[in-house]
Design a protein around this motif. Structure first.
Motif, short mmCIF file in Angstrom:
data_model
loop_
_atom_site.label_atom_id
_atom_site.label_comp_id
_atom_site.label_asym_id
_atom_site.label_seq_id
_atom_site.Cartn_x
_atom_site.Cartn_y
_atom_site.Cartn_z
N ASP A 166 -4.14 -3.01 -2.11
CA ASP A 166 -3.29 -1.96 -2.50
C ASP A 166 -4.39 -0.71 -2.77
OD1 ASP A 166 -2.17 0.23 -3.73
OD2 ASP A 166 -1.64 -1.19 -5.71
N ALA A 186 -3.44 2.44 -3.50
CA ALA A 186 -2.71 3.33 -4.19
C ALA A 186 -2.22 4.48 -3.42
CB ALA A 186 -3.43 3.88 -5.57
N ARG A 187 -2.76 5.86 -3.71
CA ARG A 187 -2.31 7.09 -3.00
C ARG A 187 -3.46 7.35 -1.87
NH1 ARG A 187 -2.26 8.33 -8.30
NH2 ARG A 187 -4.33 9.37 -7.84
N THR A 197 -11.80 -4.92 -7.38
CA THR A 197 -10.74 -3.90 -8.24
C THR A 197 -11.52 -2.66 -8.68
OG1 THR A 197 -10.98 -4.95 -10.38
CG2 THR A 197 -8.89 -5.58 -9.00
N GLN A 239 -11.72 1.12 -10.43
CA GLN A 239 -11.16 2.18 -11.21
C GLN A 239 -11.69 3.31 -10.94
OE1 GLN A 239 -11.79 0.49 -15.17
NE2 GLN A 239 -9.45 0.26 -15.29
N ALA A 289 -7.35 6.64 -10.23
CA ALA A 289 -6.57 5.74 -9.41
C ALA A 289 -7.20 4.41 -9.59
CB ALA A 289 -6.56 6.13 -7.86
N ASN A 290 -6.37 3.41 -9.54
CA ASN A 290 -6.57 2.09 -9.45
C ASN A 290 -6.26 1.39 -8.07
OD1 ASN A 290 -7.34 1.76 -12.24
ND2 ASN A 290 -5.40 1.77 -12.75
N LEU A 291 -7.46 0.73 -7.53
CA LEU A 291 -7.34 0.28 -6.21
C LEU A 291 -7.82 -1.50 -6.18
CD1 LEU A 291 -9.41 2.88 -4.29
CD2 LEU A 291 -7.06 3.06 -4.75
#
Length: 155
Positions: A34, A36-37, A132, A134, A142-144
């Protein structure tokens, strides 16, 4: 006070838990990751060489027809390491949270400093690496999540 000396000597001689070794060639599992953006990568391969306290990470990323590479080094004993990330000076420190390796990185950008905290974890069978992240900037955060499967080497 004298009665405590044998206890202190005993606790110092207890074996330290073995730290996780992330060495290997890892390929992104796209449907479990994931971004995010941020733009989802078409492919990410990470080659990790961890020896003693040094962890070298070679990353290859592909988006469309553009492929980029990056090489960074960390010291898993908490010593500071300096790298160039996306053309910017970065300073990192690591620490262990049980079997997980935490990497705290500050990146100097023209618009200010970006802070990234990565958590590296291996699955119980050692076949999946989950990182993960932050990310905090002056414009927000964002969190990826990057999930990778270990590639087989050789036959």
């Amino acid at each position: 006070v004298i009665a405590l000396v044998p206890v202190a000597a005993h606790s110092q001689s207890e074996p330290q838990p073995e730290k996780t070794n992330f060495s290997g060639r890892w390929r992104m599992v796209k449907d479990k990751s994931d971004f995010a953006r941020a733009t989802m990568r078409d492919a990410i391969i990470r080659v990790v060489d961890q020896r003693g306290i040094t962890m070298n990470v070679h990353t290859i990323q592909t988006v469309g027809t553009k492929t980029t590479t990056a090489d960074v080094s960390y010291f898993t004993d908490g010593s500071e390491s300096s790298n160039i990330i996306n053309g910017h000076q970065a300073t990192s420190r690591t620490f262990w949270d049980g079997p997980a390796l935490m990497i705290r990185t500050g990146v100097k950008l023209p618009s200010g400093e970006e802070s990234v905290v990565d958590r590296w974890e291996l699955s119980a069978d050692g076949q999946f690496l989950t990182i993960t992240s932050q990310i905090s900037t002056s414009k927000g955060g964002a969190n990826l999540k990057l999930v990778c499967v270990k590639e087989k080497v050789g036959n």
